[in-house]
Motif scaffolding. Structure first.
Motif, PDB file in Angstrom:
ATOM      1  N   ARG A   7       0.848  -1.192   0.000  1.00 38.02           N
ATOM      2  CA  ARG A   7       0.000   0.000   0.000  1.00 38.02           C
ATOM      3  C   ARG A   7       0.886   1.245   0.000  1.00 38.02           C
ATOM      4  O   ARG A   7       2.030   1.199   0.435  1.00 38.02           O
ATOM      5  N   ASN A   8       0.325   2.354  -0.484  1.00 30.94           N
ATOM      6  CA  ASN A   8       1.047   3.630  -0.492  1.00 30.94           C
ATOM      7  C   ASN A   8       2.414   3.490  -1.175  1.00 30.94           C
ATOM      8  O   ASN A   8       3.410   4.065  -0.731  1.00 30.94           O
ATOM      9  N   ILE A   9       2.439   2.747  -2.269  1.00 34.48           N
ATOM     10  CA  ILE A   9       3.707   2.479  -2.952  1.00 34.48           C
ATOM     11  C   ILE A   9       4.275   3.760  -3.561  1.00 34.48           C
ATOM     12  O   ILE A   9       5.483   4.021  -3.469  1.00 34.48           O
ATOM     13  N   ARG A  10       3.421   4.560  -4.170  1.00 36.68           N
ATOM     14  CA  ARG A  10       3.909   5.793  -4.790  1.00 36.68           C
ATOM     15  C   ARG A  10       4.590   6.696  -3.762  1.00 36.68           C
ATOM     16  O   ARG A  10       5.650   7.277  -4.026  1.00 36.68           O
ATOM     17  N   GLU A  12       6.155   5.871  -1.019  1.00 40.04           N
ATOM     18  CA  GLU A  12       7.476   5.343  -0.674  1.00 40.04           C
ATOM     19  C   GLU A  12       8.463   5.560  -1.813  1.00 40.04           C
ATOM     20  O   GLU A  12       9.629   5.919  -1.583  1.00 40.04           O
ATOM     21  N   LEU A  13       8.015   5.352  -3.057  1.00 37.80           N
ATOM     22  CA  LEU A  13       8.879   5.598  -4.204  1.00 37.80           C
ATOM     23  C   LEU A  13       9.372   7.041  -4.230  1.00 37.80           C
ATOM     24  O   LEU A  13      10.566   7.302  -4.432  1.00 37.80           O
ATOM     25  N   ILE A  14       8.456   7.966  -4.041  1.00 35.01           N
ATOM     26  CA  ILE A  14       8.822   9.387  -4.090  1.00 35.01           C
ATOM     27  C   ILE A  14       9.848   9.714  -3.018  1.00 35.01           C
ATOM     28  O   ILE A  14      10.843  10.416  -3.274  1.00 35.01           O
ATOM     29  N   GLU A  15       9.635   9.215  -1.815  1.00 38.29           N
ATOM     30  CA  GLU A  15      10.561   9.514  -0.725  1.00 38.29           C
ATOM     31  C   GLU A  15      11.969   9.019  -1.040  1.00 38.29           C
ATOM     32  O   GLU A  15      12.955   9.702  -0.751  1.00 38.29           O
ATOM     33  N   LYS A 113      -6.527   1.106  -8.060  1.00 40.92           N
ATOM     34  CA  LYS A 113      -7.435  -0.019  -8.297  1.00 40.92           C
ATOM     35  C   LYS A 113      -6.817  -1.370  -7.965  1.00 40.92           C
ATOM     36  O   LYS A 113      -7.428  -2.187  -7.284  1.00 40.92           O
ATOM     37  N   ASN A 114      -5.621  -1.606  -8.449  1.00 40.68           N
ATOM     38  CA  ASN A 114      -5.041  -2.941  -8.347  1.00 40.68           C
ATOM     39  C   ASN A 114      -4.530  -3.256  -6.942  1.00 40.68           C
ATOM     40  O   ASN A 114      -4.199  -2.364  -6.171  1.00 40.68           O
ATOM     41  N   PHE A 115      -4.428  -4.549  -6.630  1.00 43.07           N
ATOM     42  CA  PHE A 115      -3.590  -5.014  -5.545  1.00 43.07           C
ATOM     43  C   PHE A 115      -2.186  -5.147  -6.125  1.00 43.07           C
ATOM     44  O   PHE A 115      -1.961  -5.938  -7.045  1.00 43.07           O
ATOM     45  N   GLU A 116      -1.241  -4.355  -5.616  1.00 39.86           N
ATOM     46  CA  GLU A 116       0.107  -4.308  -6.171  1.00 39.86           C
ATOM     47  C   GLU A 116       1.144  -4.560  -5.072  1.00 39.86           C
ATOM     48  O   GLU A 116       0.829  -4.528  -3.880  1.00 39.86           O
ATOM     49  N   ASN A 117       2.372  -4.784  -5.503  1.00 39.52           N
ATOM     50  CA  ASN A 117       3.452  -4.960  -4.546  1.00 39.52           C
ATOM     51  C   ASN A 117       4.759  -4.460  -5.120  1.00 39.52           C
ATOM     52  O   ASN A 117       4.958  -4.457  -6.346  1.00 39.52           O
ATOM     53  N   VAL A 118       5.649  -4.010  -4.249  1.00 37.94           N
ATOM     54  CA  VAL A 118       7.057  -3.825  -4.590  1.00 37.94           C
ATOM     55  C   VAL A 118       7.889  -4.296  -3.399  1.00 37.94           C
ATOM     56  O   VAL A 118       7.424  -4.278  -2.256  1.00 37.94           O
ATOM     57  N   VAL A 119       9.094  -4.710  -3.694  1.00 39.46           N
ATOM     58  CA  VAL A 119      10.071  -5.026  -2.653  1.00 39.46           C
ATOM     59  C   VAL A 119      11.242  -4.062  -2.816  1.00 39.46           C
ATOM     60  O   VAL A 119      11.741  -3.864  -3.938  1.00 39.46           O
ATOM     61  N   LYS A 120      11.658  -3.458  -1.720  1.00 43.82           N
ATOM     62  CA  LYS A 120      12.804  -2.558  -1.731  1.00 43.82           C
ATOM     63  C   LYS A 120      14.023  -3.297  -1.182  1.00 43.82           C
ATOM     64  O   LYS A 120      14.003  -3.787  -0.057  1.00 43.82           O
ATOM     65  N   PHE A 121      15.078  -3.381  -1.995  1.00 42.07           N
ATOM     66  CA  PHE A 121      16.352  -3.971  -1.581  1.00 42.07           C
ATOM     67  C   PHE A 121      17.335  -2.833  -1.304  1.00 42.07           C
ATOM     68  O   PHE A 121      17.579  -1.993  -2.168  1.00 42.07           O
ATOM     69  N   GLU A 122      17.913  -2.827  -0.105  1.00 40.40           N
ATOM     70  CA  GLU A 122      18.830  -1.743   0.251  1.00 40.40           C
ATOM     71  C   GLU A 122      20.265  -2.207   0.497  1.00 40.40           C
ATOM     72  O   GLU A 122      21.189  -1.441   0.304  1.00 40.40           O
ATOM     73  N   THR A 279       6.226  19.417   8.055  1.00 37.42           N
ATOM     74  CA  THR A 279       5.259  20.490   7.841  1.00 37.42           C
ATOM     75  C   THR A 279       4.027  20.000   7.104  1.00 37.42           C
ATOM     76  O   THR A 279       3.176  20.805   6.728  1.00 37.42           O
ATOM     77  N   GLN A 280       3.892  18.708   6.864  1.00 37.57           N
ATOM     78  CA  GLN A 280       2.705  18.172   6.218  1.00 37.57           C
ATOM     79  C   GLN A 280       2.336  16.844   6.846  1.00 37.57           C
ATOM     80  O   GLN A 280       3.161  16.186   7.479  1.00 37.57           O
ATOM     81  N   LEU A 281       1.068  16.473   6.687  1.00 43.43           N
ATOM     82  CA  LEU A 281       0.557  15.256   7.306  1.00 43.43           C
ATOM     83  C   LEU A 281      -0.470  14.635   6.384  1.00 43.43           C
ATOM     84  O   LEU A 281      -1.346  15.319   5.853  1.00 43.43           O
ATOM     85  N   LEU A 282      -0.364  13.324   6.160  1.00 40.09           N
ATOM     86  CA  LEU A 282      -1.301  12.601   5.308  1.00 40.09           C
ATOM     87  C   LEU A 282      -2.482  12.135   6.154  1.00 40.09           C
ATOM     88  O   LEU A 282      -2.309  11.490   7.178  1.00 40.09           O
ATOM     89  N   ILE A 283      -3.683  12.511   5.727  1.00 39.74           N
ATOM     90  CA  ILE A 283      -4.914  12.098   6.396  1.00 39.74           C
ATOM     91  C   ILE A 283      -5.541  10.978   5.577  1.00 39.74           C
ATOM     92  O   ILE A 283      -5.994  11.200   4.446  1.00 39.74           O
ATOM     93  N   GLU A 284      -5.564   9.755   6.106  1.00 41.50           N
ATOM     94  CA  GLU A 284      -6.157   8.609   5.416  1.00 41.50           C
ATOM     95  C   GLU A 284      -7.398   8.161   6.179  1.00 41.50           C
ATOM     96  O   GLU A 284      -7.342   7.919   7.388  1.00 41.50           O
ATOM     97  N   THR A 285      -8.509   8.033   5.470  1.00 44.74           N
ATOM     98  CA  THR A 285      -9.796   7.711   6.076  1.00 44.74           C
ATOM     99  C   THR A 285     -10.170   6.261   5.772  1.00 44.74           C
ATOM    100  O   THR A 285      -9.990   5.780   4.644  1.00 44.74           O
ATOM    101  N   PHE A 286     -10.710   5.584   6.784  1.00 44.15           N
ATOM    102  CA  PHE A 286     -11.099   4.180   6.657  1.00 44.15           C
ATOM    103  C   PHE A 286     -12.474   3.967   7.296  1.00 44.15           C
ATOM    104  O   PHE A 286     -12.914   4.770   8.125  1.00 44.15           O
ATOM    105  N   LYS A 287     -13.137   2.866   6.925  1.00 45.72           N
ATOM    106  CA  LYS A 287     -14.346   2.436   7.608  1.00 45.72           C
ATOM    107  C   LYS A 287     -14.155   0.995   8.063  1.00 45.72           C
ATOM    108  O   LYS A 287     -13.552   0.172   7.366  1.00 45.72           O
ATOM    109  N   GLY A 288     -14.658   0.689   9.261  1.00 37.86           N
ATOM    110  CA  GLY A 288     -14.525  -0.664   9.784  1.00 37.86           C
ATOM    111  C   GLY A 288     -14.456  -0.649  11.300  1.00 37.86           C
ATOM    112  O   GLY A 288     -14.593   0.390  11.944  1.00 37.86           O
TER     113      GLY A 288
END
Length: 361
Positions: A7-10, A12-15, A113-122, A279-288
């Motif tokens: 989740r939130n792959i983009r 992590e990529l940007i960072e 839309k998709n269920f996606e994955n990436v693996v980060k090798f460091e 100076t910024q914060l991500l607000i993610e909303t969920f139900k459950g």
């Protein structure tokens, strides 16, 4: 060290891409995301060497494609995979020290839309070097592009390598919803006019009073005329509604703001303390109902980005959620320091359920 992301792959990529100080080697079948693209242009302006391999098709080079000619003119090296052997990789090597690889194309479709994955090798240099070698072998078989292609819609059918209509159409839908521009959905309508997912998204977007972009502004009050509940039934929230928070070091906890069974319409709020000193914060909303946030259903996200630079756990945020009888939900995040507020509007037909009034407390 290897880390898997689902989740939130983009984000992590940007960072990680921001840390690039030498060279980027990128091979992705489809690339439509403007946030990632703009970062590459910025890196090119700072003298970073970037090599990019993509498929030469309508998704990448059509009417709504990214400006890969600008990428070339800024010094980027662009290669097109061959039609007879389509390039379907999705990996990125950063400064020969970090590798991202997995199923994730750099598109709005993949993100939304998709269920996606990436693996980060460091630190697994052997694996990183193997991917670097494969990339170099790949571009040796391809020609460096001096002028990016621009494929017209009329050429679309004859170059439809992967039967990409549904992918492209829905990618445009998710792009349009993210930047609040109807022209992306109108273009999707010409590509997949009968697609059931598109028709649902298009109907929802057309009826939604969305502004161009979430804007920082002084707090305003939304005056919603009361709507009478007709008949013997009450409208109630079907699930608890809340946001992702950090509790006792666990960054994936669910904080309920509107409990399950709350009478609609309603608006409730809670105050939170920022756990980071940015100076910024991500607000993610969920139900459950689960304390672990990703066991619940994700509804949307936005940034509040005018926080004052303050020590950890001192920047105050007030989050309010308003649910209306027509299944629209307004999520607002207010900076307690400045009084400025950002809001996002979502629509979900499953937010509300009806129950007989005499059986509901």
């Amino acid at each position: 060290m290897e880390t898997a992301y689902f989740r939130n792959i983009r984000k992590e990529l940007i960072e990680v891409l921001k840390t690039t100080d030498n060279r980027l080697r990128i091979a992705v079948a489809w690339f439509t995301n403007s946030d990632l693209f703009d970062l590459l242009l910025e890196k090119l302006s700072n003298g970073i060497q970037i090599e990019l391999v993509i498929i030469d098709d309508y998704i990448n080079n059509g009417d709504f494609g990214l400006n890969f000619q600008e990428f070339i003119e800024k010094g980027g090296k662009l290669y097109y995979g061959k039609e007879e052997n389509p390039m379907h990789h999705k990996f990125c090597v950063i400064d020969d020290r970090i590798l991202f690889t997995g199923s994730y194309n750099w598109t709005y479709y993949a993100e939304n839309k998709n269920f996606e994955n990436v693996v980060k090798f460091e630190e697994n240099q052997k694996i990183i070097d193997i991917y670097s070698m494969e990339f170099d072998l790949l571009i040796e078989s391809l020609e460096l592009v001096s002028e990016a292609n621009n494929i017209s819609f009329e050429e679309f059918e004859s170059r439809n390598i992967f039967s990409i209509k549904n992918y492209l159409g829905l990618d445009l839908v998710y792009h349009g919803k993210e930047v609040s521009k109807i022209e992306y959905l109108e273009k999707a309508k010409t590509i997949i006019p009968e697609n059931k997912v598109f028709l649902k998204e298009y109907k929802s977007f057309k009826s939604l009073p969305i502004v161009e972009q979430p804007e920082i502004r002084k707090t305003t009050t939304i005056n919603t005329p009361p709507i009478a509940v007709l008949g013997p039934k009450l409208k109630l929230t079907k699930n608890s509604i809340g946001i992702k928070v950090e509790i006792n070091g666990n960054k994936n906890r669910f904080a309920c703001i509107i409990p399950k069974g709350t009478k609609i319409p309603c608006e409730l709020s809670r105050n939170f303390i920022a756990t980071d000193d940015g100076t910024q914060l991500l607000i993610e909303t969920f139900k459950g109902e689960n304390e672990q946030v990703y066991n619940n259903i994700w509804l949307g996200k936005f940034l509040i980005y005018d926080l004052l630079q303050r020590p950890k756990r001192q920047a105050g945020i007030k989050v309010s959620i308003c649910i209306k009888e027509n299944c629209y939900m307004i999520v607002k995040a207010k900076n307690i320091d400045t009084g400025n507020e950002i809001e996002a509007i979502y629509h979900d037909s499953t937010l509300i359920e009806e129950k007989p009034a005499d059986n509901t407390q």
